[in-house]
Design a protein around this motif. Sequence first.
Motif, PDB file in Angstrom:
ATOM      1  N   PHE A  20      -8.175   8.011   1.674  1.00 51.07           N
ATOM      2  CA  PHE A  20      -7.779   7.390   2.932  1.00 51.07           C
ATOM      3  C   PHE A  20      -8.241   8.238   4.117  1.00 51.07           C
ATOM      4  O   PHE A  20      -8.815   7.729   5.071  1.00 51.07           O
ATOM      5  CB  PHE A  20      -6.265   7.198   2.956  1.00 51.07           C
ATOM      6  CG  PHE A  20      -5.742   6.607   4.235  1.00 51.07           C
ATOM      7  CD1 PHE A  20      -5.993   5.277   4.556  1.00 51.07           C
ATOM      8  CD2 PHE A  20      -4.988   7.369   5.117  1.00 51.07           C
ATOM      9  CE1 PHE A  20      -5.509   4.722   5.725  1.00 51.07           C
ATOM     10  CE2 PHE A  20      -4.500   6.826   6.295  1.00 51.07           C
ATOM     11  CZ  PHE A  20      -4.763   5.501   6.601  1.00 51.07           C
ATOM     12  N   TRP A  47      -4.453   9.998   0.226  1.00 55.89           N
ATOM     13  CA  TRP A  47      -4.953   8.883  -0.571  1.00 55.89           C
ATOM     14  C   TRP A  47      -4.148   7.623  -0.267  1.00 55.89           C
ATOM     15  O   TRP A  47      -2.983   7.692   0.131  1.00 55.89           O
ATOM     16  CB  TRP A  47      -4.826   9.176  -2.062  1.00 55.89           C
ATOM     17  CG  TRP A  47      -5.607  10.354  -2.544  1.00 55.89           C
ATOM     18  CD1 TRP A  47      -6.949  10.415  -2.806  1.00 55.89           C
ATOM     19  CD2 TRP A  47      -5.091  11.663  -2.842  1.00 55.89           C
ATOM     20  NE1 TRP A  47      -7.296  11.675  -3.241  1.00 55.89           N
ATOM     21  CE2 TRP A  47      -6.172  12.463  -3.278  1.00 55.89           C
ATOM     22  CE3 TRP A  47      -3.818  12.226  -2.795  1.00 55.89           C
ATOM     23  CZ2 TRP A  47      -6.017  13.779  -3.655  1.00 55.89           C
ATOM     24  CZ3 TRP A  47      -3.661  13.553  -3.160  1.00 55.89           C
ATOM     25  CH2 TRP A  47      -4.755  14.322  -3.585  1.00 55.89           C
ATOM     26  N   ALA A  48      -4.760   6.480  -0.494  1.00 59.70           N
ATOM     27  CA  ALA A  48      -4.067   5.195  -0.471  1.00 59.70           C
ATOM     28  C   ALA A  48      -4.165   4.576  -1.863  1.00 59.70           C
ATOM     29  O   ALA A  48      -5.139   4.803  -2.594  1.00 59.70           O
ATOM     30  CB  ALA A  48      -4.687   4.265   0.571  1.00 59.70           C
ATOM     31  N   TYR A  92      -0.490   4.945   9.970  1.00 56.81           N
ATOM     32  CA  TYR A  92       0.042   6.095   9.237  1.00 56.81           C
ATOM     33  C   TYR A  92       0.019   7.326  10.143  1.00 56.81           C
ATOM     34  O   TYR A  92      -1.046   7.746  10.606  1.00 56.81           O
ATOM     35  CB  TYR A  92      -0.824   6.316   7.991  1.00 56.81           C
ATOM     36  CG  TYR A  92      -0.436   7.463   7.079  1.00 56.81           C
ATOM     37  CD1 TYR A  92       0.425   7.261   6.008  1.00 56.81           C
ATOM     38  CD2 TYR A  92      -0.982   8.735   7.251  1.00 56.81           C
ATOM     39  CE1 TYR A  92       0.743   8.299   5.135  1.00 56.81           C
ATOM     40  CE2 TYR A  92      -0.671   9.774   6.403  1.00 56.81           C
ATOM     41  CZ  TYR A  92       0.201   9.544   5.339  1.00 56.81           C
ATOM     42  OH  TYR A  92       0.512  10.580   4.483  1.00 56.81           O
ATOM     43  N   TYR A 109       0.907   5.488   0.268  1.00 65.39           N
ATOM     44  CA  TYR A 109       0.135   6.639   0.725  1.00 65.39           C
ATOM     45  C   TYR A 109       0.725   7.914   0.121  1.00 65.39           C
ATOM     46  O   TYR A 109       1.941   8.039  -0.052  1.00 65.39           O
ATOM     47  CB  TYR A 109       0.169   6.738   2.246  1.00 65.39           C
ATOM     48  CG  TYR A 109      -0.431   5.535   2.946  1.00 65.39           C
ATOM     49  CD1 TYR A 109      -1.796   5.467   3.197  1.00 65.39           C
ATOM     50  CD2 TYR A 109       0.376   4.477   3.346  1.00 65.39           C
ATOM     51  CE1 TYR A 109      -2.349   4.362   3.838  1.00 65.39           C
ATOM     52  CE2 TYR A 109      -0.170   3.365   3.991  1.00 65.39           C
ATOM     53  CZ  TYR A 109      -1.534   3.320   4.228  1.00 65.39           C
ATOM     54  OH  TYR A 109      -2.077   2.226   4.859  1.00 65.39           O
ATOM     55  N   THR A 145       0.850  -1.193   0.000  1.00 63.43           N
ATOM     56  CA  THR A 145       0.000   0.000   0.000  1.00 63.43           C
ATOM     57  C   THR A 145       0.881   1.236   0.000  1.00 63.43           C
ATOM     58  O   THR A 145       1.819   1.331   0.798  1.00 63.43           O
ATOM     59  CB  THR A 145      -0.927   0.036   1.226  1.00 63.43           C
ATOM     60  OG1 THR A 145      -1.737  -1.135   1.253  1.00 63.43           O
ATOM     61  CG2 THR A 145      -1.831   1.254   1.181  1.00 63.43           C
ATOM     62  N   GLN A 158      -7.201   1.227   8.171  1.00 63.86           N
ATOM     63  CA  GLN A 158      -8.572   1.411   7.672  1.00 63.86           C
ATOM     64  C   GLN A 158      -8.953   2.892   7.573  1.00 63.86           C
ATOM     65  O   GLN A 158     -10.094   3.219   7.211  1.00 63.86           O
ATOM     66  CB  GLN A 158      -9.562   0.690   8.599  1.00 63.86           C
ATOM     67  CG  GLN A 158      -9.422  -0.826   8.596  1.00 63.86           C
ATOM     68  CD  GLN A 158      -8.190  -1.328   9.325  1.00 63.86           C
ATOM     69  OE1 GLN A 158      -7.831  -0.787  10.376  1.00 63.86           O
ATOM     70  NE2 GLN A 158      -7.516  -2.325   8.765  1.00 63.86           N
ATOM     71  N   GLY A 159      -8.021   3.787   7.904  1.00 58.68           N
ATOM     72  CA  GLY A 159      -8.291   5.216   7.796  1.00 58.68           C
ATOM     73  C   GLY A 159      -8.996   5.809   8.991  1.00 58.68           C
ATOM     74  O   GLY A 159      -9.546   6.915   8.904  1.00 58.68           O
TER      75      GLY A 159
END
Length: 300
Positions: free
Chosen positions: A199, A182-183, A220, A170, A168, A236-237
Amino acid sequence: MSTKASVERIDVAGRAQVGESPVWRASEQALYWVDIPARRIVRLHIGSGLRSEWVLPEQVACLAFDRGGTVLAGLETGLFAVTLASGASDATARRLAAPTFSAPGMRFNDGRCDRQGRFWSGTMVQDMSLASPAGALFRFDAQGTLSAPIVDGLITQNGLAWSPDGTTMYLSDSHSTRRTIWAFDFDTETGTPHNRRLFADLHHYAGRPDGAAIDADGCYWTCANDAGRLLRFTPQGKLDREIAVPAVKPSMCAFGGNGFDTLFVTSIRPAGSASDDDGAVFAVRPGVSGLPEPEYAGRL
């Protein structure tokens, strides 16, 4: 949501105008970062407190190391191999590659290596008041080839990071009109991001998403510029931690120290209204650990 954590200003690090791109070099037990308008790369040996700095011929915004200790840096006119001579104040810089800038007054901004050792960095128009979407994200591979724009339409590219398994990617746009992270799904073999998705929208939180880091749990961390905060989002944001820092404009963070349990944070000194904390470097103990920063896989 606020989380208690030890936050220490590192006084021997000095103050930057625009501190950015902290990188922990474990083999030296030293932290490196840049001061963009001052055209400086700074090094601090944490144990001894010895601080060194080198002046470059252009503004420098981001850096990574290759396996031999040469710096790969994003400057105003391109990507450069930079040699930091021992005992000298000037660095030698050799241009490796340059994109065709789509507007005047541009430079590179945030940058780092993916887990496979490719260097990624984006461009931006320096006058942020123009809100020009002329910026783009580029990939510099181990063979020394600079890609065409991978992601375009960016105003203020920022927030590059990769999940621990590298699958993934970012990316953020920290301009006040965007404030978006964004992811992407990331093909580790080809170095190709796809399936871009939202994200985190920082219009729902304080601050703008500046530089970022990934911890060992895959979460993150972003510097909430203009809000004096570090925000941690789960894969999962979901925002699950928030740490206050004394500087109003934290700019980028990087894990380092013994066990990578310290989050080093650079900051920006706003014109005309700066406090003693603005522009400083901070050592934060967030209660989680990070991962070593990947080195550039090519030869410089």
